[in-house]
Enzyme design. Structure first.
Site, PDB file in Angstrom:
ATOM      1  N   THR A   1     -23.926  91.904  92.608  1.00 34.03           N
ATOM      2  CA  THR A   1     -23.560  91.322  91.312  1.00 34.03           C
ATOM      3  C   THR A   1     -22.689  92.276  90.512  1.00 34.03           C
ATOM      4  OG1 THR A   1     -25.564  89.974  91.208  1.00 34.03           O
ATOM      5  CG2 THR A   1     -24.483  90.471  89.111  1.00 34.03           C
TER       6      THR A   1
ATOM      7  N   GLY B   1     -29.526  89.995  92.905  1.00 38.67           N
ATOM      8  CA  GLY B   1     -29.137  90.456  91.582  1.00 38.67           C
ATOM      9  C   GLY B   1     -29.265  91.955  91.402  1.00 38.67           C
TER      10      GLY B   1
ATOM     11  N   SER C   1     -22.858  86.749  90.540  1.00 42.52           N
ATOM     12  CA  SER C   1     -24.299  86.556  90.754  1.00 42.52           C
ATOM     13  C   SER C   1     -24.594  86.543  92.238  1.00 42.52           C
ATOM     14  CB  SER C   1     -24.750  85.225  90.125  1.00 42.52           C
ATOM     15  OG  SER C   1     -26.104  84.966  90.405  1.00 42.52           O
ATOM     16  N   CYS C   2     -25.381  87.520  92.703  1.00 43.68           N
ATOM     17  CA  CYS C   2     -25.796  87.557  94.104  1.00 43.68           C
ATOM     18  C   CYS C   2     -27.274  87.171  94.189  1.00 43.68           C
ATOM     19  CB  CYS C   2     -25.556  88.935  94.718  1.00 43.68           C
ATOM     20  SG  CYS C   2     -26.652  90.241  94.105  1.00 43.68           S
ATOM     21  N   PRO C   3     -27.784  86.862  95.388  1.00 44.80           N
ATOM     22  CA  PRO C   3     -29.161  86.382  95.511  1.00 44.80           C
ATOM     23  C   PRO C   3     -30.223  87.326  94.954  1.00 44.80           C
ATOM     24  CG  PRO C   3     -27.951  85.870  97.493  1.00 44.80           C
ATOM     25  CD  PRO C   3     -27.048  86.733  96.653  1.00 44.80           C
TER      26      PRO C   3
END
Length: 464
Positions: free
Chosen positions: A16, A12, A8-10
């Site tokens: 991700t 998305g 999960s990246c900021p």
């Protein structure tokens, strides 16, 4: 071996899924089975079940946002940022298999393992909390910004003032709706990342108060962190009888937490935060010439340095913070332009300097071009990972030039994402395109100059 992973990246959008792919490839090379849950912009996909978690030998969390952790109680687990999963996916799987059992704190039998896991999970600290808020805020800003841009496109810059018109309705959706919720959402989900669900209401109310007193983006960040830690303290120090514990999350925490945060803003924090926010916006609005160029240069360097990592996201968050309903942002324009350059520049390099790239890299150049024009900077990562010494300085130079030119040309943007698909929301579009083109050519030329032909590299490796 059965491995589970969550990425999960900021935003998305790219990290991700790239992290998930890297972990899956590393596990397959080791002969392990793996399932990866991705928590991206479209929501949770491939969600891990309780049965799968129970049967797993180890779990890798490559996350820059908050994810539900209670389900991993008692499992071997390692937590890192998504960038680490891209760079050392194989090592992370090995680390997870040797990691201590994760504990949420309810089981204190293994205090040492709990401490190690807690340190690993909280390693990113405030950055992770901030990025969690940003990740939830972005869809509101994007939807609101595009609605505002459509309002201008249909009714001009004063058409939205005519009640009952389509332009006015679009401005209501974008300005009052999307942008009106931006600050409370940011504050609420920063608090959520710190204190879990009990922090959400307190954070959103604190963000709403920050909006009322014109404390803006800075006020939202302060409100979010304050709400999160106030709620954490209340959970820790307020002890009620068991028959009354049910009122804590629905009465005690939201009421008293909101009063503490809200009144602190009205009486103490709000004035200074609003003054700083106003001064910053006035300063950015008044920038021109060399000072604007320097700011654009710095923004460009940050966007290209880690291609979606902490510096990139810090610059992006700064850009979104300068967006105001109905007003384009020169900083946001520079952020998007600079973020488009790395993949576009590398794509151009694969077309022009074909002997400097392998067949697989030339094929990746086509994908990089699509990602670049869509403002997905992460499209440059495969090239940077293969040759960081030559590629990273080259794309930083191009992005820095683009950021500086965009600011000098005073191009503005009223939406925070979209690349070419939102160019209708750009003011001074012609010179904006020039800034992107010049930066991309700079990056492509430097990459072509610095990289050695593929045959030469292969010969050197064979000689070694």
């Amino acid at each position: 071996m059965k491995i589970l992973a969550v990425t999960s990246c900021p935003t998305g959008i790219a990290h991700t899924y790239m992290a998930a792919e890297a972990l899956e490839q590393a596990a397959q090379e080791k002969g392990y089975k793996i399932k990866t849950e991705t928590r991206g912009s479209v929501g949770v996909e491939n969600e891990l079940t309780a049965e799968e978690i129970a049967a797993a030998d180890a779990i890798v969390l490559a996350i820059d946002t908050a994810v539900p952790m209670e389900r991993f109680e008692g499992k071997k687990l390692v937590t890192v940022g998504v960038a680490d999963a891209l760079q050392k996916s194989s090592e992370l799987i090995d680390q997870a298999l040797k990691a201590p059992a994760y504990s949420t704190g309810r089981n204190t039998d293994n205090k040492e393992a709990d401490l190690k896991t807690k340190q690993s999970t909280e390693r990113k600290g405030p950055y992770k909390h901030l990025m969690n808020g940003v990740s939830f805020m972005i869809p509101f800003v994007v939807a609101g910004g595009i609605a505002i841009a459509l309002s201008f496109l249909i009714g001009g810059y004063i058409g939205f003032q005519e009640e009952g018109t389509l332009a006015a309705y679009l401005m209501g959706i974008g300005g009052t709706g999307g942008f009106g919720l931006m600050i409370p959402i940011l504050a609420g989900y920063i608090a959520y990342s710190i204190a879990d669900r009990p922090g959400l209401a307190v954070g959103m109310i604190g963000g709403s108060v920050a909006t009322q007193i014109n404390a803006g983006f800075l006020g939202a960040i302060i409100a979010g962190f304050m709400a999160g830690y106030v709620v954490e303290a209340m959970k820790k120090y307020i002890k009620l009888p068991k028959n009354l514990q049910g009122i804590m999350p629905v009465l005690i925490i939201p009421v008293f937490g909101s009063l503490i945060v809200g009144l602190s803003f009205f009486y103490i924090i709000g004035g200074p935060a609003a003054a700083i926010n106003t001064a910053m916006n006035d300063f950015l609005t008044g920038m021109e010439g060399s000072s604007a160029a320097v700011l654009g240069l710095i923004i460009g360097l940050m966007m290209a340095f880690d291609m979606g990592g902490p510096l990139n996201k810090a610059a992006y968050a700064f850009g979104t913070g300068t967006l105001v309903a109905g007003t384009g942002s020169a900083v946001m324009a520079a952020v998007m332009a600079a973020g488009m350059v790395p993949p576009i520049g590398l794509a151009l390099a694969t077309f022009v300097f074909k002997n400097k790239f392998t067949a697989a890299e030339r094929e990746s150049g086509k994908s990089a071009l699509v990602l670049g024009i869509s403002f997905i900077t992460e499209g440059a990562i495969p090239f940077a990972a293969a040759d960081p010494v030559r590629v990273i300085p080259s794309i930083m130079a191009g992005a820095g030039v683009t950021g500086a030119l965009s600011m000098i040309f005073n191009a503005t943007l009223s939406v925070p994402h979209g690349g070419i698909f939102v160019f209708f929301a750009v003011e001074n579009l012609g010179m904006y395109l020039v800034s992107i083109l010049v930066g991309s050519l700079v990056s492509a030329a430097l990459v072509g100059f610095l990289k050695k032909p593929v045959e030469t590299v292969q010969s050197l490796k064979a000689a070694q």
